[in-house]
Scaffold this active site. Structure first.
Site, PDB file in Angstrom:
ATOM      1  N   LYS A  47       0.832  -1.213   0.000  1.00 20.78           N
ATOM      2  CA  LYS A  47       0.000   0.000   0.000  1.00 20.78           C
ATOM      3  C   LYS A  47       0.865   1.261   0.000  1.00 20.78           C
ATOM      4  CE  LYS A  47      -1.658   1.663   3.975  1.00 20.78           C
ATOM      5  NZ  LYS A  47      -1.395   3.080   4.231  1.00 20.78           N
ATOM      6  N   ASN A  48       1.830   1.314   0.911  1.00 18.84           N
ATOM      7  CA  ASN A  48       2.599   2.548   1.075  1.00 18.84           C
ATOM      8  C   ASN A  48       3.434   2.875  -0.155  1.00 18.84           C
ATOM      9  OD1 ASN A  48       1.479   2.866   3.542  1.00 18.84           O
ATOM     10  ND2 ASN A  48       3.330   2.443   4.724  1.00 18.84           N
ATOM     11  N   CYS A 143      -4.308  12.940  12.799  1.00 17.82           N
ATOM     12  CA  CYS A 143      -4.951  11.647  12.633  1.00 17.82           C
ATOM     13  C   CYS A 143      -4.874  10.913  13.955  1.00 17.82           C
ATOM     14  CB  CYS A 143      -4.315  10.849  11.508  1.00 17.82           C
ATOM     15  SG  CYS A 143      -2.766  10.127  12.000  1.00 17.82           S
ATOM     16  N   ARG A 427      -8.641  -0.392   4.675  1.00 13.01           N
ATOM     17  CA  ARG A 427      -7.733   0.607   4.098  1.00 13.01           C
ATOM     18  C   ARG A 427      -6.417  -0.045   3.674  1.00 13.01           C
ATOM     19  NH1 ARG A 427      -6.101   4.929   7.824  1.00 13.01           N
ATOM     20  NH2 ARG A 427      -4.789   5.219   6.014  1.00 13.01           N
TER      21      ARG A 427
HETATM   22  C1  UD1 Z   1       4.743   6.659   6.418  1.00 10.50           C
HETATM   23  C2  UD1 Z   1       3.839   5.469   6.237  1.00 10.50           C
HETATM   24  C3  UD1 Z   1       3.321   4.971   7.588  1.00 10.50           C
HETATM   25  C4  UD1 Z   1       4.496   4.710   8.518  1.00 10.50           C
HETATM   26  C5  UD1 Z   1       5.422   5.924   8.593  1.00 10.50           C
HETATM   27  C6  UD1 Z   1       6.688   5.662   9.394  1.00 10.50           C
HETATM   28  C7  UD1 Z   1       2.797   5.847   4.094  1.00 10.50           C
HETATM   29  C8  UD1 Z   1       1.550   6.132   3.339  1.00 10.50           C
HETATM   30  N1  UD1 Z   1       2.694   5.847   5.408  1.00 10.50           N
HETATM   31  O1  UD1 Z   1       3.977   7.697   7.004  1.00 10.50           O
HETATM   32  O2  UD1 Z   1       2.579   3.777   7.381  1.00 10.50           O
HETATM   33  O3  UD1 Z   1       3.996   4.447   9.815  1.00 10.50           O
HETATM   34  O4  UD1 Z   1       5.834   6.313   7.269  1.00 10.50           O
HETATM   35  O5  UD1 Z   1       7.362   4.559   8.886  1.00 10.50           O
HETATM   36  O6  UD1 Z   1       3.833   5.591   3.515  1.00 10.50           O
HETATM   37  N2  UD1 Z   1       6.739  14.403  10.744  1.00 10.50           N
HETATM   38  C9  UD1 Z   1       6.844  15.739  11.021  1.00 10.50           C
HETATM   39  N3  UD1 Z   1       6.827  16.633   9.975  1.00 10.50           N
HETATM   40  C10 UD1 Z   1       6.709  16.220   8.686  1.00 10.50           C
HETATM   41  C11 UD1 Z   1       6.618  14.846   8.408  1.00 10.50           C
HETATM   42  C12 UD1 Z   1       6.633  13.952   9.455  1.00 10.50           C
HETATM   43  O7  UD1 Z   1       6.949  16.150  12.189  1.00 10.50           O
HETATM   44  O8  UD1 Z   1       6.678  17.082   7.782  1.00 10.50           O
HETATM   45  C13 UD1 Z   1       6.793  13.419  11.845  1.00 10.50           C
HETATM   46  C14 UD1 Z   1       5.541  12.559  11.949  1.00 10.50           C
HETATM   47  O9  UD1 Z   1       4.540  13.205  12.711  1.00 10.50           O
HETATM   48  C15 UD1 Z   1       6.078  11.325  12.622  1.00 10.50           C
HETATM   49  C16 UD1 Z   1       7.490  11.220  12.048  1.00 10.50           C
HETATM   50  O10 UD1 Z   1       7.806  12.492  11.549  1.00 10.50           O
HETATM   51  O11 UD1 Z   1       6.143  11.519  14.021  1.00 10.50           O
HETATM   52  C17 UD1 Z   1       7.663  10.192  10.941  1.00 10.50           C
HETATM   53  O12 UD1 Z   1       6.649  10.380   9.986  1.00 10.50           O
HETATM   54  P1  UD1 Z   1       6.831   9.994   8.455  1.00 10.50           P
HETATM   55  O13 UD1 Z   1       8.031   9.130   8.317  1.00 10.50           O
HETATM   56  O14 UD1 Z   1       6.759  11.231   7.651  1.00 10.50           O
HETATM   57  O15 UD1 Z   1       5.549   9.123   8.223  1.00 10.50           O
HETATM   58  P2  UD1 Z   1       4.539   9.175   7.004  1.00 10.50           P
HETATM   59  O16 UD1 Z   1       5.276   9.416   5.747  1.00 10.50           O
HETATM   60  O17 UD1 Z   1       3.403  10.056   7.330  1.00 10.50           O
END
Ligand code: UD1
Length: 450
Positions: A47-48, A143, A427
């Site tokens: 999915k990701n 979320c 999902r």
């Molecule tokens: C993706 C995955 C999710 C997985 C996560 C971590 C998808 C669709 N989802 O989510 O399943 O759990 O990676 O492996 O691929 N953060 C910030 N600012 C930002 C971006 C992130 O503070 O601009 C924080 C987030 O709140 C979180 C951390 O960084 O605490 C890591 O998030 P991130 O690696 O970005 O996760 P996602 O890409 O949202």
């Protein structure tokens, strides 16, 4: 090869899909635990990975064909968002081949309703901005598992010369003369921000270097596809990714990598319920931390020589308590933390589970406790004191990975467990009941009233 009719998804089909999603939201899973799992489960596309590959279609005017696509609520949802922007989507129900043609977009605005429901929708911003010089996309909002801001995504786009205005819950982005290559140093690892920056920089003028980039296998999968489209990306999968911008990208065909989280989930289901399960098409190389943790717990895990099949066996042996710490790849994935907690609730001894990625990702703990698990949450840590047996109970799914941890616990528990609000499961898990019942699980989907 499927024909590619030049028509958008009809509006009628969209509303039918929404109706069926609402209907599915009311379904629940009834599981009678105690059956060992024996057999084979084939692993679906990730999915990701699929979601970011679909966003890549916006970078080119030629068709992008994705195979091994998982049929999930999230991927279907993104296909609807893409269709609403003018992408021609051809993806018949149940098919694993999806064609996306973004020859002409009719809009570069992704509205709140489309983005709020699924955070990954935000990744349409960078590709539209890179190709058209402007895009307006709603902020995804928080979320269930935490605030999840997008500041790193925005800083990367700004570094590439985008003018950003955050107003009324929307990001209005413009780069009249196109994006420019930049050096982006992420202060901490973000999967989404790394992918977003990589997507946008493919069409920037000059070279972009992403430092402290995420190393998740899905990032290398996205880079492979983008390179087939004509991008010049090196280093994906390491913490420094270099992208030399090109003028235009072409269409291609790409097979979505296998879902490591789905594979890890079924591995833990087999470990919790006991039995002998072979996962076919599993991305073994991407599962190192999970395989090590299962091994420490006393579960027999064997990979085949080519690294595409994983066999999990546990027949009568006790589970040992193991401590885990979620980390960016190649550490133990946060997306398998809830499932591992379900497993550890049946281990001999006490295990400490530390969640380092998201600040609010223990919502499954009180639900697992309803089945008799002994879990105490202390800030970033959950202390899991193993019990001899779990007992079935009605429980509520709170997010995608939390829901499946309840399924795992239900498979291992005595008696009936009813998992409500399973739209979360739909999902991210393709044909979950079918795959598990194929291995002997007693699991049925029921309408809420049944
Ligand atoms: C993706 C995955 C999710 C997985 C996560 C971590 C998808 C669709 N989802 O989510 O399943 O759990 O990676 O492996 O691929 N953060 C910030 N600012 C930002 C971006 C992130 O503070 O601009 C924080 C987030 O709140 C979180 C951390 O960084 O605490 C890591 O998030 P991130 O690696 O970005 O996760 P996602 O890409 O949202």
């Amino acid at each position: 090869m499927l024909p590619f009719p030049r028509l958008l998804l009809p509006q009628l089909r969209l509303s039918m899909a929404v109706l069926s999603a609402i209907q599915a939201g009311m379904d629940r899973l009834s599981i009678t635990g105690g059956c060992k799992l024996n057999g084979e489960i084939s692993i679906s596309g990730a999915k990701n990975s699929a979601l970011k590959l679909m966003a890549a279609s916006l970078l080119t005017g030629e068709p992008l064909t994705l195979t091994n696509m998982p049929n999930l609520a999230d991927t279907r949802f993104l296909s609807q968002l893409l269709a609403s922007l003018g992408v021609e989507v051809y993806w018949p129900k149940g098919h694993s081949e999806c064609r996306l043609n973004a020859e002409t977009l009719t809009s570069t605005i992704a509205p709140y309703d489309q983005v709020r429901k699924m955070r990954a929708s935000f990744n349409v911003l960078g590709p539209m901005l890179a190709r058209y010089g402007h895009a307006t996309v709603s902020l995804p909002g928080g979320c269930a598992i935490g605030a999840r801001p997008v500041d790193l995504h925005l800083k990367a786009l700004e570094a590439m010369g985008a003018d950003l205005l955050v107003e009324g819950g929307y990001v209005k982005a413009a780069a009249i003369h196109g994006l420019k290559g930049a050096r982006v140093v992420f202060p901490f690892v973000s999967v989404g921000a790394t992918e977003h920056a990589m997507l946008a920089s493919t069409l920037a003028k000059g070279t972009t270097v992403l430092e402290n980039a995420a190393r998740e296998p899905e990032i290398a999968d996205l880079a492979d596809c983008l390179n087939k489209m004509g991008a010049k990306i090196t280093g994906a999968g390491s913490d420094t990714i270099r992208i030399e911008g090109v003028e235009t990208l072409n269409g291609t065909e790409h097979a979505v990598m296998a879902d490591r989280i789905e594979a890890g989930t079924y591995a833990m289901a087999a470990a919790a319920a006991g039995g002998d399960v072979t996962l076919t098409g599993a991305p073994v190389a991407a599962l190192g931390a999970m395989i090590a943790a299962l091994g420490e717990a006393g579960v027999e895990v064997d990979a085949d020589e080519v690294g595409a099949t994983l066999r999990i066996q546990r027949n009568g042996s006790a589970l040992k308590a193991v401590n885990i710490n979620t980390q960016p790849h190649p550490g133990f994935p946060t997306d398998l933390q809830a499932q591992f907690m379900a497993l550890m609730s049946l281990a001999d001894g006490t295990s400490i589970i530390r969640e380092n990625i998201f600040e609010n990702r223990f919502m499954h703990a009180p639900e697992l406790s309803r089945l008799g698990a002994k879990i105490e949450v202390r800030g970033k840590e959950a202390v899991v004191r193993g019990v001899k047996a779990l007992k079935g109970a009605p429980v509520m799914a709170t997010d995608l990975r939390a829901s499946v941890s309840l399924v795992i616990a239900g498979l291992a528990a005595e008696g009936e467990t009813s998992v409500n609000r399973i739209y979360h499961l739909d999902r991210g898990f393709e044909r979950l009941e079918e795959k598990l019942s194929g291995c002997g699980a007693d699991i049925r989907r029921l309408a809420d009233s049944e």
